[in-house]
Write a protein that holds these residues in place. Structure first.
Motif, short mmCIF file in Angstrom:
data_model
loop_
_atom_site.label_atom_id
_atom_site.label_comp_id
_atom_site.label_asym_id
_atom_site.label_seq_id
_atom_site.Cartn_x
_atom_site.Cartn_y
_atom_site.Cartn_z
N ILE A 199 29.68 -13.50 -3.76
CA ILE A 199 31.12 -12.38 -3.29
C ILE A 199 32.39 -12.46 -4.71
O ILE A 199 32.59 -11.63 -4.86
CB ILE A 199 31.15 -11.83 -1.90
CG1 ILE A 199 30.44 -11.88 -1.02
CG2 ILE A 199 32.34 -11.09 -2.57
CD1 ILE A 199 29.46 -10.36 -1.95
N VAL A 200 32.89 -13.81 -3.74
CA VAL A 200 34.11 -14.76 -4.32
C VAL A 200 33.85 -14.32 -6.10
O VAL A 200 34.59 -14.29 -7.18
CB VAL A 200 34.44 -16.15 -4.09
CG1 VAL A 200 35.23 -16.39 -5.08
CG2 VAL A 200 34.52 -15.81 -2.97
N GLY A 201 32.28 -14.57 -6.83
CA GLY A 201 31.88 -14.77 -8.19
C GLY A 201 31.65 -13.44 -8.47
O GLY A 201 32.33 -13.32 -9.77
N ALA A 202 31.78 -12.25 -7.75
CA ALA A 202 31.58 -11.05 -8.36
C ALA A 202 33.18 -10.58 -9.00
O ALA A 202 32.95 -9.95 -9.05
CB ALA A 202 31.35 -10.46 -7.72
N LEU A 203 33.79 -11.10 -7.83
CA LEU A 203 35.45 -10.44 -7.42
C LEU A 203 36.30 -11.13 -8.93
O LEU A 203 36.96 -10.12 -9.48
CB LEU A 203 36.04 -10.62 -6.51
CG LEU A 203 35.54 -9.21 -5.44
CD1 LEU A 203 36.72 -9.54 -4.42
CD2 LEU A 203 35.25 -8.64 -6.09
N ASN A 204 35.41 -11.97 -9.28
CA ASN A 204 36.58 -12.92 -10.41
C ASN A 204 35.90 -13.13 -11.63
O ASN A 204 34.99 -13.85 -12.25
CB ASN A 204 36.52 -14.54 -9.97
CG ASN A 204 36.84 -15.22 -10.89
OD1 ASN A 204 38.11 -15.36 -11.91
ND2 ASN A 204 36.90 -16.74 -10.76
N ARG A 205 36.62 -12.33 -12.65
CA ARG A 205 36.38 -11.70 -13.84
C ARG A 205 36.92 -11.49 -15.15
O ARG A 205 37.95 -10.85 -14.56
CB ARG A 205 35.23 -10.21 -14.05
CG ARG A 205 33.61 -10.87 -12.85
CD ARG A 205 32.54 -9.44 -12.73
NE ARG A 205 30.68 -9.84 -12.17
CZ ARG A 205 30.36 -10.04 -12.29
NH1 ARG A 205 30.10 -10.57 -13.02
NH2 ARG A 205 29.26 -10.66 -11.69
N VAL A 206 36.57 -11.72 -16.40
CA VAL A 206 37.42 -11.70 -16.69
C VAL A 206 36.56 -10.16 -18.50
O VAL A 206 35.82 -10.92 -18.72
CB VAL A 206 37.57 -12.43 -17.82
CG1 VAL A 206 38.40 -12.17 -19.31
CG2 VAL A 206 38.31 -13.58 -17.35
N GLY A 207 37.30 -9.47 -17.39
CA GLY A 207 36.66 -8.08 -18.08
C GLY A 207 35.42 -7.57 -16.98
O GLY A 207 35.09 -7.68 -15.97
N TRP A 208 33.75 -7.82 -17.72
CA TRP A 208 33.04 -7.69 -17.09
C TRP A 208 32.41 -9.09 -16.98
O TRP A 208 31.79 -9.05 -16.05
CB TRP A 208 31.58 -6.97 -18.13
CG TRP A 208 31.98 -5.26 -18.54
CD1 TRP A 208 32.69 -4.82 -19.25
CD2 TRP A 208 31.93 -4.67 -17.44
NE1 TRP A 208 32.69 -3.79 -19.32
CE2 TRP A 208 31.98 -3.00 -17.63
CE3 TRP A 208 31.30 -4.28 -16.60
CZ2 TRP A 208 32.36 -2.20 -17.55
CZ3 TRP A 208 31.59 -2.78 -15.40
CH2 TRP A 208 31.32 -1.95 -15.83
N THR A 209 32.65 -9.99 -17.11
CA THR A 209 32.13 -11.33 -17.38
C THR A 209 32.59 -12.30 -16.01
O THR A 209 33.90 -12.57 -15.92
CB THR A 209 31.72 -11.64 -18.74
OG1 THR A 209 32.01 -11.40 -19.94
CG2 THR A 209 32.26 -13.43 -19.42
#
Length: 295
Positions: A199-209
């Protein structure tokens, strides 16, 4: 009426012959498609094997390590449509073949990615567009056409500036200036490492990445008695740390990424190569604390 009936039977005969011809031609086309597709797959697999010693990295037990392989001049990419990021790139390095390196080309969007990772995606994010397959090494070994491919956004990951421009840059310099001349040929596999918390990873994005927490680089000297060296570098570095501080085993990286590197290795050789950290013969101490070109 007889003439009409005769015409109808004639039409049915012609129609039947036409259908048979179409079925025959369709079968021939299908054979060509199947055979051609098989030959193309076989040819691609041969290219993959030549570009990634002992097989391309494979998914281990984690579904988050699912990816598809994309081929570029000079390097392969394991692209994740979940992370919207490369999970690995693999390339071979030899001594410099192209001394005149062209100027850096512009960044380009890669049409093969399902999500639109634009060249402007990292703007105002605080992260650099960090190359995995490096501009200089690929250009110097594989040529200007291959260099163009290193500026595809499918080769980029969000890297903090002190990592990208300093510590990571120093490691890339050591690879090309020290390790390649020392051994003559290197297989390199490099990529990002992500959050354990989905969940944390899914929210921590630059644009889509998705933004990685750290990055790994695996160096292998291929052969009957191969040797390997591996590093993991976190995002939060000052940039002037000794490279040797970040030495790890390949098994450590497999545990962190869910990937299986060099899957065609004999199990006994795999255990010897991947289980520990062995710096013998690498001359790590000679380059560990050298400043980067731009420091």
């Amino acid at each position: 009426m007889d003439w009409w009936w005769g015409r109808g039977r004639s039409r049915r005969r012609v129609g039947g012959r036409l259908r048979k011809q179409l079925r025959r031609r369709g079968a021939i086309v299908l054979v060509f498609v199947v055979v051609g597709g098989g030959l193309w797959t076989y040819g691609e697999r041969g290219i993959y094997d030549r570009m990634s010693w002992m097989g391309v990295p494979a998914r281990g037990n984690s579904w988050l390590a699912l990816h598809r392989v994309m081929r570029n001049d000079g390097y392969l990419v394991g692209w994740s449509d979940v992370r919207i990021s490369p999970l690995w790139v693999s390339y071979e390095l030899t001594p410099v073949r192209y001394a005149d390196i062209p100027p850096r080309p512009p960044f380009k969007q890669d049409w093969r990615t399902l999500w639109p990772v634009a060249t402007s995606s990292y703007r105002h994010s605080g992260y650099d567009r960090g190359h995995l397959a490096p501009n200089y090494a690929i250009a110097a070994v594989h040529g200007p056409a291959a260099q163009q491919g290193t500026f595809l956004m499918s080769n980029m990951t969000p890297q903090k500036p002190d990592l990208n421009r300093r510590l990571w840059q120093r490691l890339e310099e050591a690879v090309m200036d020290h390790f390649v001349p020392r051994f003559g040929r290197l297989q390199v596999i490099t990529g990002p490492i992500y959050q354990d918390d989905i969940i944390v990873g899914a929210l921590n994005r630059v644009g889509w990445t998705e933004v990685p927490t750290s990055f790994y680089k695996i160096l292998v000297v291929p052969g009957e008695s191969p040797r390997a060296l591996a590093f993991v570098m976190p995002q939060d570095v000052a940039g002037d740390e000794p490279l040797s501080d970040y030495l790890v085993s390949i098994d450590d990286i497999e545990a962190l990424t869910g990937l299986n590197f060099m899957p065609q290795l004999d199990p006994a050789m795999e255990a010897a190569l991947e289980a520990g950290v062995n710096i013998s013969g690498w001359g790590v101490e000679e380059v560990s604390s050298l400043p980067g070109r731009f420091d």
